[in-house]
Design a protein around this motif. Structure first.
Motif, PDB file in Angstrom:
ATOM      1  N   ALA A   1       0.821  -1.209   0.000  1.00  0.00           N
ATOM      2  CA  ALA A   1       0.000   0.000   0.000  1.00  0.00           C
ATOM      3  C   ALA A   1       0.856   1.260   0.000  1.00  0.00           C
ATOM      4  N   ASP A   2       2.095   1.135   0.470  1.00  0.00           N
ATOM      5  CA  ASP A   2       2.966   2.310   0.592  1.00  0.00           C
ATOM      6  C   ASP A   2       4.106   2.351  -0.416  1.00  0.00           C
ATOM      7  N   ASP A   3       4.455   1.204  -0.972  1.00  0.00           N
ATOM      8  CA  ASP A   3       5.674   1.118  -1.769  1.00  0.00           C
ATOM      9  C   ASP A   3       5.394   0.887  -3.248  1.00  0.00           C
ATOM     10  N   VAL A   4       6.034   1.710  -4.073  1.00  0.00           N
ATOM     11  CA  VAL A   4       5.971   1.560  -5.531  1.00  0.00           C
ATOM     12  C   VAL A   4       7.382   1.627  -6.082  1.00  0.00           C
ATOM     13  N   TRP A   5       7.715   0.662  -6.928  1.00  0.00           N
ATOM     14  CA  TRP A   5       9.026   0.606  -7.564  1.00  0.00           C
ATOM     15  C   TRP A   5       8.855   0.793  -9.071  1.00  0.00           C
ATOM     16  N   VAL A   6       9.856   1.378  -9.694  1.00  0.00           N
ATOM     17  CA  VAL A   6       9.802   1.577 -11.142  1.00  0.00           C
ATOM     18  C   VAL A   6      11.059   1.020 -11.789  1.00  0.00           C
ATOM     19  N   ASN A   7      10.867   0.388 -12.934  1.00  0.00           N
ATOM     20  CA  ASN A   7      11.957  -0.077 -13.783  1.00  0.00           C
ATOM     21  C   ASN A   7      11.885   0.707 -15.088  1.00  0.00           C
ATOM     22  N   ILE A   8      13.012   1.206 -15.551  1.00  0.00           N
ATOM     23  CA  ILE A   8      13.038   2.106 -16.712  1.00  0.00           C
ATOM     24  C   ILE A   8      13.832   1.477 -17.840  1.00  0.00           C
ATOM     25  N   LYS A   9      13.253   1.485 -19.027  1.00  0.00           N
ATOM     26  CA  LYS A   9      13.920   0.942 -20.213  1.00  0.00           C
ATOM     27  C   LYS A   9      14.088   2.047 -21.243  1.00  0.00           C
ATOM     28  N   LEU A  10      15.256   2.093 -21.867  1.00  0.00           N
ATOM     29  CA  LEU A  10      15.541   3.030 -22.949  1.00  0.00           C
ATOM     30  C   LEU A  10      15.535   2.295 -24.279  1.00  0.00           C
ATOM     31  N   SER A  11      15.000   2.947 -25.296  1.00  0.00           N
ATOM     32  CA  SER A  11      15.041   2.377 -26.647  1.00  0.00           C
ATOM     33  C   SER A  11      14.945   3.514 -27.647  1.00  0.00           C
ATOM     34  N   SER A  12      15.070   3.187 -28.931  1.00  0.00           N
ATOM     35  CA  SER A  12      14.980   4.208 -29.981  1.00  0.00           C
ATOM     36  C   SER A  12      14.040   3.720 -31.068  1.00  0.00           C
ATOM     37  N   ASP A  13      13.457   4.677 -31.793  1.00  0.00           N
ATOM     38  CA  ASP A  13      12.608   4.270 -32.912  1.00  0.00           C
ATOM     39  C   ASP A  13      13.456   4.120 -34.176  1.00  0.00           C
ATOM     40  N   THR A  14      12.824   3.759 -35.257  1.00  0.00           N
ATOM     41  CA  THR A  14      13.565   3.411 -36.484  1.00  0.00           C
ATOM     42  C   THR A  14      14.206   4.620 -37.157  1.00  0.00           C
ATOM     43  N   VAL A  15      13.732   5.819 -36.820  1.00  0.00           N
ATOM     44  CA  VAL A  15      14.288   7.022 -37.467  1.00  0.00           C
ATOM     45  C   VAL A  15      15.092   7.860 -36.472  1.00  0.00           C
ATOM     46  N   ALA A  16      15.512   7.261 -35.396  1.00  0.00           N
ATOM     47  CA  ALA A  16      16.244   7.994 -34.360  1.00  0.00           C
ATOM     48  C   ALA A  16      17.589   8.496 -34.890  1.00  0.00           C
ATOM     49  N   LEU A  17      18.000   9.641 -34.397  1.00  0.00           N
ATOM     50  CA  LEU A  17      19.306  10.177 -34.748  1.00  0.00           C
ATOM     51  C   LEU A  17      20.410   9.281 -34.182  1.00  0.00           C
ATOM     52  N   ARG A  18      21.565   9.328 -34.808  1.00  0.00           N
ATOM     53  CA  ARG A  18      22.691   8.535 -34.319  1.00  0.00           C
ATOM     54  C   ARG A  18      23.039   8.903 -32.883  1.00  0.00           C
ATOM     55  N   SER A  19      22.883  10.194 -32.569  1.00  0.00           N
ATOM     56  CA  SER A  19      23.197  10.656 -31.221  1.00  0.00           C
ATOM     57  C   SER A  19      22.288  10.008 -30.176  1.00  0.00           C
ATOM     58  N   VAL A  20      21.073   9.625 -30.577  1.00  0.00           N
ATOM     59  CA  VAL A  20      20.152   8.961 -29.654  1.00  0.00           C
ATOM     60  C   VAL A  20      20.687   7.593 -29.270  1.00  0.00           C
ATOM     61  N   ASN A  21      21.129   6.840 -30.257  1.00  0.00           N
ATOM     62  CA  ASN A  21      21.701   5.524 -29.962  1.00  0.00           C
ATOM     63  C   ASN A  21      22.985   5.649 -29.143  1.00  0.00           C
ATOM     64  N   ASP A  22      23.761   6.697 -29.402  1.00  0.00           N
ATOM     65  CA  ASP A  22      24.955   6.942 -28.587  1.00  0.00           C
ATOM     66  C   ASP A  22      24.555   7.247 -27.145  1.00  0.00           C
ATOM     67  N   TYR A  23      23.488   8.033 -26.989  1.00  0.00           N
ATOM     68  CA  TYR A  23      22.994   8.365 -25.652  1.00  0.00           C
ATOM     69  C   TYR A  23      22.572   7.103 -24.907  1.00  0.00           C
ATOM     70  N   ILE A  24      21.875   6.212 -25.594  1.00  0.00           N
ATOM     71  CA  ILE A  24      21.428   4.965 -24.963  1.00  0.00           C
ATOM     72  C   ILE A  24      22.636   4.122 -24.540  1.00  0.00           C
ATOM     73  N   ASN A  25      23.613   4.016 -25.430  1.00  0.00           N
ATOM     74  CA  ASN A  25      24.810   3.236 -25.099  1.00  0.00           C
ATOM     75  C   ASN A  25      25.552   3.808 -23.896  1.00  0.00           C
ATOM     76  N   ASP A  26      25.525   5.152 -23.775  1.00  0.00           N
ATOM     77  CA  ASP A  26      26.272   5.801 -22.700  1.00  0.00           C
ATOM     78  C   ASP A  26      25.513   5.827 -21.377  1.00  0.00           C
TER      79      ASP A  26
END
Length: 324
Positions: free
Chosen positions: A273-298
């Protein structure tokens, strides 16, 4: 024989007295000659070999350990300490100098809250210890702040000589406060689409409102502000989460898509009732800039394999929010 023995004893005693006197004279000279020198001089000289810092007040102890070039919190399963806070802290350690002597009186140590906190005394300061592996380099007790000039009073842990020192020593003594201030930092203008439990809203430009499939404008200011400033109070590894909450199911899903192709999926688990946890995933779409994929890797290492506990005041809003 008795005279000889007495003479030897006298010589030994005199030599001992000379040694003690020389020691105190040298110590006093060293104390006088540190004005203008670095407070954490040994740490500065050791450079990257400094891999452990312990910060202690009379109630709490914070330990920071360097691993693979990052400063981590052993108290939070080696998650990463807030990068900006770490930078500010080490900027001070690498530049702080002795400015002016204040007092040599041991009575002033207690009066100015400079007792050693390891003795659990309310009149103690903050003890900052730096190490290279198990070798103690510097041990400095930080006391009160000079409100007029912003300087701090301090002393070496092995000396009663009190100094004004430069640097920003407004540092947390509670490990939780070394966690990142926010686990996400997404500018509101960068968000193109928002999804909450499969319901989607989007916009065509950063200056437009968000619209649902019926063309109705949806206000999102408070939601975007909350998602971009998630306040975490605990961190555990994925294995620990699965072991501890084996039966937990996803309670809420937020999807955030940006105009430049970066996607965030936030899976919330309500484990009590008091506790909530979050898991976060990063991904890119098919037209993402190269810098986006670099950001995900970093940056993926900050999220992959980690679960974050959300502050109660944000938990209520996020778990009850509905787009429709």
């Amino acid at each position: 024989m008795n005279k000889l023995i007495k003479r030897v004893i006298l010589i030994v005693v005199l030599a001992l007295l000379l040694t003690i006197t020389a020691f105190y004279v040298l110590t006093e000279l060293q104390e006088k000659n540190i004005q203008g020198k670095l407070v954490f001089a040994k740490s500065y000289d050791a450079g990257s070999q400094v891999n452990r810092v312990v910060i202690t007040d009379y109630q709490n102890t914070v330990e920071l350990r360097q691993n693979d070039g990052y400063w981590r919190l052993p108290g939070y399963h080696d998650y990463y300490a807030d990068f900006n806070l770490v930078k500010s802290f080490f900027d001070t350690l690498n530049s702080s100098t002795y400015l002016q002597p204040v007092s040599k009186e041991s009575a002033k140590v207690e009066e100015l809250s400079l007792l050693n906190p390891q003795n659990n005394n309310h009149s103690s300061g903050i003890l900052v210890q730096t190490y290279a592996d198990d070798e103690l380099l510097d041990a400095i007790i930080i006391g009160m702040k000079d409100s007029d000039n912003g300087f701090f009073i301090a002393r070496r842990a092995d000396s009663d000589n009190i100094w004004l020192i430069g640097g920003n020593y407004d540092i947390p003594c509670i490990a939780k406060l070394w966690l990142p201030k926010s686990i996400l930092d997404i500018p509101a203008k960068a968000v193109e689409m928002l999804g909450v439990d499969g319901h989607l809203i989007s916009r065509r430009s950063p200056t437009e409102n968000f619209y649902d499939r019926l063309g109705l404008a949806i206000p999102t200011g408070w939601l975007l502000q909350t998602l971009s400033s998630l306040n975490i109070t605990d961190v555990i590894t994925e294995k620990m989460f699965n072991d501890r909450y084996a039966k937990a199911d996803i309670s809420k899903i937020y999807d955030i898509n940006t105009f430049y192709g970066l996607r965030f999926e936030l899976d919330f688990y309500e484990t009590s009732a008091d506790d909530v946890w979050v898991n976060i995933k990063l991904s890119s779409d098919t037209v993402a800039l190269r810098s986006v994929n670099d950001y995900i890797n970093d940056n993926a290492f900050l999220y992959e394999g980690w679960y974050f506990k959300i502050a109660p005041y944000q938990k209520e809003f996020l778990m009850n929010y509905k787009l429709m």
